[in-house]
Design an enzyme around this catalytic site. Structure first.
Site, short mmCIF file in Angstrom:
data_model
loop_
_atom_site.label_atom_id
_atom_site.label_comp_id
_atom_site.label_asym_id
_atom_site.label_seq_id
_atom_site.Cartn_x
_atom_site.Cartn_y
_atom_site.Cartn_z
CE1 TYR A 189 -4.43 1.21 0.65
CE2 TYR A 189 -3.17 3.01 1.59
CZ TYR A 189 -4.36 2.51 1.09
OH TYR A 189 -5.48 3.32 1.06
CE1 TYR A 197 -5.78 6.12 -1.17
CE2 TYR A 197 -7.72 7.42 -1.69
CZ TYR A 197 -6.92 6.78 -0.77
OH TYR A 197 -7.26 6.81 0.56
#
Lengths: 332, 393
Positions: free
Chosen positions: B296, B346
């Site tokens: 991430y 995102y």
């Protein structure tokens, strides 16, 4: 701000504040003794020639922090200089001009904010000290806790001169360029309009208050930085929680922090820019000496901030509902 | 800890997404429906086969609205997970738990938002009302001070990490340059054909020192959905099964939401250590068994922390580990082959899970050769989650 002198003030940056001047007395042992006694400084090399010899010095030396003291002209000296100036009133030295322009902008109050000194070598009894000053910076208009105003930094350079140092301003200005440079001082002042807040800045976002964290904001309104304290095991905690992570007790009271600590981490916020704040916005994670950490604003030059720096809390009333701790350099 | 019973017995069988854009031009619910439909189609099942739905508590799209839109009929399992992007891999765990327990046969995990054209997370929390509850009071500590954005919350920890480990802004730049290199050859990535150099990273403006603009992920409109079922059912479906070898959530000691500044040090993400421990114990594998990683990357610093917490390198050594092309395709641990959230989109970590699925299936655009196992992580700085996905063997 009644008038805007930004352009005239910008022209003053880099200019000498006036002709160099010389302190009334040379570096001398009686004044050194008075100083170290007043300061409680027991270092013998300032008063005992034998001790000075032992560490390789030729004689006693003056405490470095006395640098500016040797350049001070005293009450009489100041008066003489002013009366001389009165006779040639058409000459407005740059420093006087800066102060007049700032007054005209409405910034009639003054407060000294910082003083940094740099010592190039120790000073010995008998040496005469001359000073030359330049206006180094004049800031844009800033909103401060005291009011709206401008910061100005004056840089003074200290020189050792002998008896041949001229009396006339022009001669001094020329002679000082070949004198021995022994120290530098940067002195920063804030000229401000007391109580005047920038009208366009909205209040800061309101904190959500619950029964758990109310003590913190009420404490700040009363001028106190409070830390939660477990009455069962004594562990301190921040931010607020209803229970103690160390022992599980729900019983607590508060202790008042002395507000001293060091910068554990920090950021400088640039974007996004929220109208309630000035940017760049420095924010610190402060490790308080009591042992807890706190996130707070820093009233520090952005370039001076470093992890490990010692800081001290000042509690600022931002508006009727909100007071916050702002951390400043512990050295100032 | 005993092995999680779902591990090795459940699989991902379908993935679907919308395009990733800066202005989708349609509602968040429409995006969710499109992605869920695409994932169901990819799995080769019918909407009426779906009996479970999982999403993030921060998602605005009710599962029942999606179910009605697609004619799913009855649902027997619906669940939402908190903590923003930390939920991503947790949705897969919830689905696998439900499938293994027999509560639902097919579960769809989804996330959809107009995060760029609508409510931008990067704009800050200053407008949130000061309600008298604990979630608002948490923000109270930071709002009046001006610490308002995810970038600022990460930066305050990262400054300490850089100071203590000697890692530099260029080390953070190494992650950004790598992700953008991978995105440059991924046609679905927003930054397709737009690689960056280290010089461009260093020259990009400050957002919150020590983070430059190019240390921060983009903001995205889009949706991603993922279908989970049992391994046995997966073997009868058209796609090559992607086995859930491990799925775990983790909250660490002293855990806070983005602002765990009060722990012993700020040099780790203990919550990711909790996740890693479960992933390795459950899968019976370790870091050296991973052929690639999807980590991430909302902000570059926490990628370094994660490499350390997952055990790919020792604490404080990520700055050295990332050198020499180790994270590039062909390197020892290829990372974020889709371009990550810095480069592709995102999507709160869900697009990273989809990329891991494509890698295990063997048809990713930037495919890692002979890949058998891949680790995926979810949002960092918050209670988080992770996955180990593997080929069926």
């Amino acid at each position: 701000m009644t008038q805007d002198h930004s352009h005239s003030l910008a022209e003053l940056v880099g200019q000498s504040t006036g002709p160099p001047w010389v302190g009334l007395d040379p570096v001398n042992e009686p004044m050194i003794r008075h100083w170290v006694e007043a300061m409680g400084d027991a270092n013998p090399i300032y008063v005992d020639a034998g001790a000075a010899l032992e560490v390789g010095l030729e004689s006693v030396i003056a405490p470095p922090t006395m640098l500016q003291a040797w350049s001070m002209v005293g009450l009489t000296g100041t008066l003489e200089r002013d009366s001389q100036r009165g006779q040639v009133k058409e000459i407005e030295h740059p420093n006087d001009r800066m102060m007049r322009l700032l007054d005209e902008e409405g910034f009639t109050s003054v407060v000294a904010t910082n003083c940094e000194q740099e010592y190039l070598r120790p000073l010995k009894p008998g040496e005469r000290i001359a000073v030359s000053s330049v206006i180094e910076t004049i800031s844009d208009v800033k909103k401060t806790g005291l009011g709206v105003g401008r910061f100005s930094t004056t840089r003074s350079d200290f020189y050792v001169v002998d008896d041949s140092f001229p009396e006339d301003p022009e001669g001094r200005t020329n002679a000082i360029t070949s004198a021995e440079h022994v120290g530098t001082m940067r002195f920063r002042i804030l000229k401000f309009a007391p109580g005047a807040q920038a009208p366009t800045m909205p209040p800061r976002p309101r904190p959500a208050i619950t029964q758990d964290n109310e003590y913190f904001y009420e404490g700040l309104k009363a001028g106190k930085l409070l830390i939660q304290h477990c009455t069962e095991c004594g562990t301190l905690r921040h931010p607020s929680l209803p229970g103690c992570g160390a022992c599980g007790s729900l019983e607590w009271d508060t202790v008042e922090s002395a507000g001293a600590g060091e910068i554990y981490s920090f950021v400088v916020v640039h974007y996004p820019q929220v109208p309630s704040f000035e940017y760049p916005l420095p924010i610190g994670l402060i490790a308080l000496d009591e042992g807890t950490r706190i996130v707070a604003n820093l009233d520090l030059d952005v370039d001076s901030i470093a992890i490990g720096m010692r800081v001290q809390a000042r509690i600022d009333k931002l508006d009727d509902e909100l007071s916050l701790p702002i951390f400043i350099s512990a050295a100032s | 800890m005993s092995a999680h019973s779902f591990a090795g017995n459940t699989a991902i069988v379908g993935i679907g997404a919308t395009e990733f854009s800066k202005n989708s031009g349609r509602s968040e619910l429409r995006l969710a429906v499109e992605a869920v439909k695409a994932a169901i189609d990819d799995a080769g099942i019918q909407p009426s086969d779906v009996s479970g739905m999982v999403t993030f508590s921060s998602d605005t799209n009710p599962d029942v609205d999606i179910a009605r839109s697609l004619g799913m009929g009855e649902l027997t399992f619906f669940s939402r997970i908190h903590y923003g992007g930390g939920a991503a891999c947790g949705t897969i765990q919830q689905a696998a738990l439900a499938v293994e327990a027999g509560v639902a046969d097919y579960v769809v995990c989804y996330r959809a938002f107009n995060e760029r054209s609508g409510n931008r997370f990067g704009a800050g929390v200053q407008g949130r009302p000061p309600l008298a509850n604990a979630e608002s009071a948490h923000l109270a500590t930071y709002m009046p001070v001006g610490l308002l954005t995810p970038a600022s919350w990460v930066a305050l920890a990262a400054q300490r990490y850089l100071h203590m480990t000697g890692a530099t802004s260029e080390d953070l730049g190494t992650i950004a340059v790598l992700d953008r290199k991978h995105a440059a050859t991924n046609p679905k990535a927003w930054f397709y054909e737009q690689p960056i150099t280290m010089e461009e990273h260093q020259a990009s403006r400050w957002i919150v020192e020590p983070l430059h603009l190019l240390d921060c992920c983009q903001e995205t409109d889009g949706a991603q959905a993922i279908v989970v079922t049992s391994k046995e059912r997966a073997r009868d479906l058209p796609q090559r099964p992607v086995i859930i070898q491990a799925a775990a959530q983790g909250s660490g000691a002293g855990q806070d939401m983005m602002t765990s500044y009060y722990r012993d040090d700020l040099l780790g993400l203990p919550e990711m250590s909790v996740v890693a421990r479960q992933l390795w114990e459950t899968s019976g594998m370790g870091p050296s068994d991973m052929d690639a990683a999807i980590l991430y990357d909302h902000f570059t610093p926490y990628v370094l922390y994660q490499l350390e917490e997952l055990g790919f390198c020792a604490k404080g050594e990520a700055k050295d580990f990332i050198q020499g092309g180790r994270l590039e395709i062909g390197g020892e641990l290829p990372m974020n082959m889709h371009g990550g959230q810095l480069g592709e989109a995102y999507l709160h970590g869900m697009n990273g899970i989809a990329e891991a699925v494509r890698q295990v299936r063997g048809h990713a655009v930037n495919q890692v050769e002979s890949l058998e196992n891949i680790v995926v992580t979810a949002g960092t700085g918050v209670p988080t989650s992770g996955l180990v996905l593997s080929t069926d063997r």
